[in-house]
Design a protein around this motif. Structure first.
Motif, PDB file in Angstrom:
ATOM      1  N   TYR A 130       1.013  -1.231   0.048  1.00  0.00           N
ATOM      2  CA  TYR A 130       0.060   0.036   0.026  1.00  0.00           C
ATOM      3  C   TYR A 130       0.999   1.306   0.040  1.00  0.00           C
ATOM      4  O   TYR A 130       1.980   1.311   0.746  1.00  0.00           O
ATOM      5  N   LEU A 132       1.982   4.873   0.633  1.00  0.00           N
ATOM      6  CA  LEU A 132       1.833   5.792   1.917  1.00  0.00           C
ATOM      7  C   LEU A 132       2.694   7.118   1.532  1.00  0.00           C
ATOM      8  O   LEU A 132       4.074   6.706   1.994  1.00  0.00           O
ATOM      9  N   ARG A 149       6.676   5.326   1.104  1.00  0.00           N
ATOM     10  CA  ARG A 149       6.725   3.884   1.221  1.00  0.00           C
ATOM     11  C   ARG A 149       5.504   3.129   0.923  1.00  0.00           C
ATOM     12  O   ARG A 149       4.480   3.563   0.549  1.00  0.00           O
ATOM     13  N   VAL A 151       3.927  -0.096   1.797  1.00  0.00           N
ATOM     14  CA  VAL A 151       3.834  -1.021   3.063  1.00  0.00           C
ATOM     15  C   VAL A 151       2.884  -2.225   2.772  1.00  0.00           C
ATOM     16  O   VAL A 151       1.767  -2.230   2.420  1.00  0.00           O
ATOM     17  N   ALA A 152       3.515  -3.534   2.907  1.00  0.00           N
ATOM     18  CA  ALA A 152       2.815  -4.738   2.632  1.00  0.00           C
ATOM     19  C   ALA A 152       1.960  -5.023   3.717  1.00  0.00           C
ATOM     20  O   ALA A 152       0.773  -5.042   3.331  1.00  0.00           O
ATOM     21  N   ASP A 153       2.315  -5.280   4.888  1.00  0.00           N
ATOM     22  CA  ASP A 153       1.330  -5.794   5.858  1.00  0.00           C
ATOM     23  C   ASP A 153       1.661  -4.857   7.138  1.00  0.00           C
ATOM     24  O   ASP A 153       1.110  -4.499   7.910  1.00  0.00           O
TER      25      ASP A 153
END
Ligand SMILES: [Fe+2]
Lengths: 353, 223
Positions: A130, A132, A149, A151-153
């Motif tokens: 995701y 951000l 960044r 952000v996977a999880d």
């Protein structure tokens, strides 16, 4: 504004002798004056000014415990008033004002204001995670950059990312393999001279700086504090070169961190050791003064660069949990926005005059 | 929205079944709040040690804001942190109720304004339990938060791991009558998708700006 500036200095010096005679290291609280914020409860997270009579601040208004509305406020030279509501859930963190009909914000997603309405930039879905966004900058020709960044999880897996705007579309930039981490800030000096910085999630965490030369992004060596986690939170092209500020942590309280690109290399600059005095913003005013402002929670810190001493020196800080700072072009004035240290999410807007 | 711990009324209703499970676990663990011990003179009163039930502490989601390499420390209160102070104490047991020394316990939470430190390590720290299996954490009651990472009632994230054992990832919550930041803890607990009565910290009476709290963990030592 020479007269105004002298006035401010006199006020500050008077306060030193009257209010804080024992504190020779600061200039008192004189220069910072709050202006009423038209939001009872919420957060003001970023600010940008075009001139003394035109500025924008973004954040969110808590309408109730069940409803937070992202908002843009506008300064007309006398008062702040709400100008617009941003798209739902945008939670803006940074703002770039190019003109009153060309404003970018980043937070959850990237939004653009054309003077009448907000639109949401389409970045598609990146398989790496995701997106951000954290910081943005543009050059007069219209090119813009957003860094952040993917952000996977979790932030523990996040990787730095840069997107470039060529005037019509956003394109993900190819970065060198810098591992996990985040880019928090970007500054574009020219279409072929762009810096982005943040941190690399190594053990300990180190500063991360990458540069665009018009053809490719490369990592550039940057200083970190030995034996401490280090991070860069803001960049600024100002007097004496490109500045990076942030913080470091060796296990107890944070302390300020600053570094400068002198045209050849990045070098750490001397900062006072202020407990929890992490830096969040670095700006320069029209009179050539360089400021770094930050803190966290109950601690607020403002530093000024003393060229003759070749170090940052503490100066009077605004009484606010600082989220964002902006210089007013063509003046010696600064805006600082955030929330009050007392009360629960009480927005504060303050400025030097 | 980024990866998060979403809590909205809709999400809460949808996961109503999860809520029932939590209540069932709470009842099974017998973790109703115990009576309080007599106040200690120089400190806020410390709640009495709940007896070990032998029931494993329930796990919860890690959430998106854990950072590895937190500093080793038991005190997270630095000059920036001025919320309602919390002196949290407890013991980590195995399922036979034997206290476990040398257990790694890593805490992370937000501050009095609901801010997590994403750039640095404020309100993040890890420690090892002492020879009696005890840990101590000096921190603050976190505020509930709402932002890019979602909306949550007050909670402290924690990871617990015995040497060579599996990692327990969970979250600690606060009683409905907690007084901090003028917030309605009962309402925020009720609206929090992950709230679990079995993971509520036991608090003594608030003294000035300070609570003493107690939470004992029961963990697996082998996978
Ligand atoms: Fe959380």
């Amino acid at each position: 504004m020479p007269l105004k500036r002298i006035g401010a200095l006199v006020t500050a010096l008077t306060l030193v002798t009257v209010a804080t005679p024992s504190s020779a290291s600061t200039l008192g609280r004189g220069p910072w004056t709050p202006t009423p914020a038209p939001v009872e409860k919420g957060d003001i997270t970023a600010v940008a000014a075009l001139d003394g009579k035109t500025a924008w601040a973004v954040g969110y208004r808590l309408v109730s415990d069940d409803e937070a509305r992202p908002i843009a406020l506008r300064w007309n030279g006398k008062t702040w008033a709400q100008e617009s509501e941003l798209p739902r859930d945008s939670f803006p963190q940074a703002i770039e004002v190019r003109s009153q009909s060309d404003i970018w914000t980043v937070g959850d997603g990237v939004q653009h204001w054309d003077g009448k309405s907000w639109s949401v930039a389409d970045f598609g879905r990146d398989p790496a995670g995701y997106f951000l966004p954290e910081g943005l900058d543009s050059v007069p020709s219209g090119q813009a950059w957003v860094v952040g960044r993917l952000v996977a999880d979790s932030v523990k897996d996040q990787v730095p990312v840069v997107y470039g705007w060529d005037g019509s579309a956003w394109a993900k930039q190819a970065l060198p393999d810098v591992g996990k981490g985040e880019l928090t800030s970007v500054v574009s000096l020219a279409p072929n001279d762009v810096w982005a910085a943040g941190f690399s999630a190594t053990s300990p965490q180190t500063s991360l700086v990458v540069h665009w030369d018009g053809k490719s992004w490369t990592r550039v060596a940057s200083p970190s504090v030995s034996g401490a986690h280090t991070w860069i939170s803001a960049l600024h092209a100002g007097p004496g070169g490109v500045w990076a500020v942030g913080g470091s942590n060796a296990g107890a309280a944070d302390r300020p961190f600053a570094a400068r690109w002198d045209g050849r290399r990045w070098q750490a600059a001397l900062t006072p050791n202020i407990a929890d005095g992490r830096l969040r913003a670095v700006v320069s005013t029209g009179d050539g003064e360089l400021w770094a402002v930050g803190g966290k929670g109950a601690v607020t810190v403002a530093l000024r660069w003393q060229k003759t001493l070749n170090r940052w020196v503490r100066t009077a800080a605004p009484d606010v949990v600082v989220r964002g700072v902006a210089a007013v072009p063509g003046s010696s004035s600064l805006w600082a926005v955030g929330i009050a240290k007392k009360g629960d999410l009480v927005p504060v807007i303050t400025r030097t005059r | 929205m980024p990866p998060q711990e979403p809590t909205s009324r809709r999400a809460f209703i949808k996961t109503g079944a999860l809520g029932v499970t939590s209540v069932a676990i709470a009842a099974a663990a017998g973790s109703a709040e115990p009576a309080l011990a007599a106040p200690r003179p120089a400190d806020a009163p410390l709640p009495i040690t709940p007896s070990c039930s032998g029931h494993e502490t329930p796990s919860s989601v890690e959430g998106p804001l854990f950072k590895p390499n937190s500093p080793e420390r038991t005190n997270l209160v630095t000059p920036a942190i001025t919320g309602v102070l919390l002196a949290l104490r407890g013991v980590i047991y195995d399922r036979e109720c034997k206290p476990l020394p040398g257990v790694l316990i890593d805490f992370w939470q937000c501050d009095q304004n609901g801010d997590y430190d994403e750039h640095g390590f404020s309100l993040r720290g890890h420690q090892l339990t002492d020879s009696a299996g005890a840990y101590r954490l000096d921190t603050i009651v976190p505020r509930d938060y709402w932002g890019r990472w979602g909306r949550r009632g007050a909670h402290i994230h924690v990871q617990v791991q015995a040497p060579n054992g599996p990692v327990l990832v969970t979250q600690l919550y606060f009683p409905d009558d907690t007084q901090a930041y003028g917030r309605n803890f009962a309402a925020h607990n009720a609206g929090d998708q992950f709230f679990n009565r079995a993971c509520v910290v036991t608090l003594g009476p608030k003294q000035g700006n300070r609570y003493a709290g107690r939470f004992d963990f029961v963990i697996k030592t082998t996978a």
